[in-house]
Scaffold this motif. Structure first.
Motif, short mmCIF file in Angstrom:
data_model
loop_
_atom_site.label_atom_id
_atom_site.label_comp_id
_atom_site.label_asym_id
_atom_site.label_seq_id
_atom_site.Cartn_x
_atom_site.Cartn_y
_atom_site.Cartn_z
N HIS A 1 30.90 0.13 83.20
CA HIS A 1 31.69 -0.09 84.32
C HIS A 1 31.46 0.83 85.57
O HIS A 1 32.23 1.19 86.44
CB HIS A 1 33.18 -0.05 84.02
CG HIS A 1 33.52 -0.94 82.80
ND1 HIS A 1 33.58 -2.21 82.96
CD2 HIS A 1 33.64 -0.88 81.47
CE1 HIS A 1 33.86 -3.04 81.86
NE2 HIS A 1 34.05 -1.87 80.87
N ARG A 2 30.21 1.34 85.38
CA ARG A 2 29.75 2.52 86.33
C ARG A 2 29.19 1.76 87.67
O ARG A 2 28.04 1.10 87.45
CB ARG A 2 29.14 3.45 85.72
CG ARG A 2 29.74 4.42 84.65
CD ARG A 2 28.70 5.61 84.19
NE ARG A 2 28.08 6.15 85.40
CZ ARG A 2 27.05 7.21 85.15
NH1 ARG A 2 27.05 7.42 84.02
NH2 ARG A 2 26.52 7.75 86.40
N SER A 3 29.58 1.92 88.89
CA SER A 3 28.94 1.33 89.85
C SER A 3 27.76 2.14 90.37
O SER A 3 27.10 1.59 91.28
CB SER A 3 30.23 1.11 90.88
OG SER A 3 30.70 2.22 91.42
N ASP A 4 27.55 3.31 90.18
CA ASP A 4 26.64 4.01 90.34
C ASP A 4 25.21 3.90 89.78
O ASP A 4 24.22 4.34 90.31
CB ASP A 4 26.78 5.68 90.46
CG ASP A 4 27.24 5.87 88.90
OD1 ASP A 4 28.00 5.21 88.18
OD2 ASP A 4 26.61 7.13 88.60
N LEU A 5 25.12 3.10 88.80
CA LEU A 5 23.96 2.85 88.21
C LEU A 5 23.43 1.39 88.51
O LEU A 5 24.13 0.32 88.95
CB LEU A 5 24.02 2.75 86.57
CG LEU A 5 24.60 3.84 85.88
CD1 LEU A 5 24.90 3.89 84.40
CD2 LEU A 5 23.53 5.03 85.83
N PRO A 6 22.15 1.53 88.71
CA PRO A 6 21.44 0.19 89.35
C PRO A 6 21.54 -1.01 88.31
O PRO A 6 21.91 -0.67 87.04
CB PRO A 6 19.83 0.58 89.52
CG PRO A 6 19.83 1.71 88.65
CD PRO A 6 21.04 2.68 88.34
N HIS A 7 21.08 -2.22 88.78
CA HIS A 7 20.89 -2.98 87.81
C HIS A 7 19.63 -3.23 87.15
O HIS A 7 18.67 -2.88 87.55
CB HIS A 7 21.32 -4.49 88.70
CG HIS A 7 22.81 -4.47 89.04
ND1 HIS A 7 23.69 -5.24 88.35
CD2 HIS A 7 23.20 -4.41 90.22
CE1 HIS A 7 24.69 -5.32 88.99
NE2 HIS A 7 24.36 -4.87 90.12
N THR A 8 19.60 -3.84 85.89
CA THR A 8 18.53 -4.15 85.11
C THR A 8 17.58 -5.05 86.01
O THR A 8 17.87 -6.28 86.24
CB THR A 8 18.80 -4.99 83.69
OG1 THR A 8 19.59 -3.85 82.97
CG2 THR A 8 17.60 -5.20 83.12
N LEU A 9 16.18 -4.88 86.08
CA LEU A 9 15.14 -5.54 86.61
C LEU A 9 14.28 -6.11 85.57
O LEU A 9 13.65 -7.34 85.73
CB LEU A 9 14.57 -4.98 87.78
CG LEU A 9 15.43 -4.42 88.96
CD1 LEU A 9 14.62 -3.80 89.97
CD2 LEU A 9 16.27 -5.82 89.44
N SER A 10 13.96 -5.24 84.48
CA SER A 10 12.93 -5.81 83.56
C SER A 10 13.84 -5.76 82.20
O SER A 10 14.51 -4.86 81.83
CB SER A 10 11.83 -4.85 83.62
OG SER A 10 11.15 -4.85 84.71
N TRP A 11 13.44 -6.65 81.13
CA TRP A 11 14.30 -6.77 80.05
C TRP A 11 13.44 -7.69 78.95
O TRP A 11 12.49 -8.40 79.08
CB TRP A 11 15.33 -8.07 80.43
CG TRP A 11 16.72 -8.22 79.53
CD1 TRP A 11 17.60 -7.38 79.43
CD2 TRP A 11 16.52 -8.87 78.45
NE1 TRP A 11 18.45 -7.84 78.78
CE2 TRP A 11 17.86 -8.60 77.76
CE3 TRP A 11 15.67 -9.64 77.59
CZ2 TRP A 11 18.28 -9.43 76.44
CZ3 TRP A 11 16.04 -10.24 76.47
CH2 TRP A 11 17.39 -10.03 75.81
#
Length: 343
Positions: free
Chosen positions: A115-125
């Motif tokens: 729930h942390r908004s400061d972390l980016p989103h996953t792009l590679s999985w």
């Protein structure tokens, strides 16, 4: 030539890392410890900020442990008919180096496990299935960067998944053996061995920290007559019914045990007066239970509060003495002298 030599050295380094990870996994025999160790060890193989271990839970859904930027989160999520984890188990998804584009193309939504908004989103999985006896799950590593993983990375993740599956199966076997060694097969309660271990732990806490615990020992009055009149199948039904009722006490912080035959024990937090109140209310449940013998069984219960200097045998002996006095007087519940004044 130098490029080939560099590739060979990198492969050797990775296999060495895999050996170290496998050795680290072998040192853990409990599932939760194993999964947390896995989170830490996976960074030896992949330069990635996110590791996810998801286990299928009975009834559907997932129990997830996530390590993201050194933060460990534990969360349960509902099953999805067509989520990323479900696709891994079906074999339709392994590696995506542009996850947002994949989600748009497949018209999928995802659940973010923090729930942390400061972390980016996953792009590679990347994700691989885990199959270990009763344990089914997914091991996933993820990156904030696009194009972070190669087919070689997926190959190593699959190897790691095999080793983790074996370690999970061994851990599940160990836990099952431990559980069976401490569990009464008829009622599912802790057995005498479990009673000894938990009782000793309570006495240590009482000696060390002054914590208060009360031991209740109980048996069923004239239980042999139940077996003689109704048969052993009904007798077993009475014992299992009592086990079910005793489990209700675990919601109040108690530990419950079958010591053998028709004898049971309850380890309750608090002093003997508190334990007496708890068990008096619980006896109302006993009276209201639909027993196969029509009339509820008569329980004889003896209480003993832990005191400094008590051994386990001292504690059990005092509770037994109170129980036999309750049986002699045909009372439900007896404890210390102060408790007896109200009888």
């Amino acid at each position: 030539m130098n490029l080939h030599a560099s590739d060979a050295q990198r492969q050797i380094a990775r296999y060495r890392s895999l050996v170290r990870v496998t050795a680290a996994l072998s040192r853990h025999v409990r599932t939760d410890d194993l999964l947390r160790a896995m989170h830490e060890q996976v960074r030896l193989l992949f330069d990635t900020p996110i590791t996810l271990l998801a286990r299928c839970v009975p009834g559907g859904g997932w129990h997830c442990l996530t390590l993201e930027s050194d933060n460990v989160a534990e969360q349960d999520i509902a099953p999805r008919p067509d989520g990323l984890l479900e696709r891994v188990l079906r074999g339709t998804l392994r590696l995506e180096n542009d996850l947002p584009a994949y989600l748009r193309r497949e018209s999928l939504g995802i659940v973010r496990l923090h729930h942390r908004s400061d972390l980016p989103h996953t792009l590679s999985w990347m994700g691989v299935p885990l199959h270990a006896g009763e344990v089914t799950g997914v091991l996933s590593v993820q990156s904030y960067a696009q194009g972070a993983f190669t087919p070689e990375d997926l190959e190593f993740l699959e190897l790691l998944g095999v080793h983790l599956s074996i370690a999970l199966e061994n851990a599940a076997l160990h836990e099952r053996v431990e559980r069976e060694a401490h569990t009464d097969p008829l009622t599912g309660l802790w057995n005498r061995r479990g009673f000894g271990e938990r009782g000793e732990a309570a006495l240590r806490a009482a000696h060390r920290d002054g914590a208060r615990f009360t031991l209740a020992v109980m048996d069923l009055q004239d239980f042999k007559a139940v077996n003689d009149r109704f048969g052993h199948a009904v007798g077993d039904e009475v014992l299992t019914g009592l086990g079910l009722l005793l489990r209700r006490l675990t919601g109040r912080g108690a530990h419950v045990f079958r010591l053998g035959g028709d004898e049971f024990a309850v380890l309750l937090p608090g002093d003997s007066g508190q334990a007496r109140g708890t068990l008096s209310r619980w006896l109302e449940d006993v009276r209201g239970h639909p027993w196969p013998t029509a009339a509820p069984p008569h329980l004889n219960i003896g209480l003993a509060q832990a005191h400094p200097g008590y051994s386990m045998s001292d504690w059990l002996r005092e509770a037994d003495t109170q129980m036999y006095e309750a049986k002699r007087r045909r009372l439900h519940l007896l404890g210390t002298e102060a408790d007896r004044a109200g009888d």
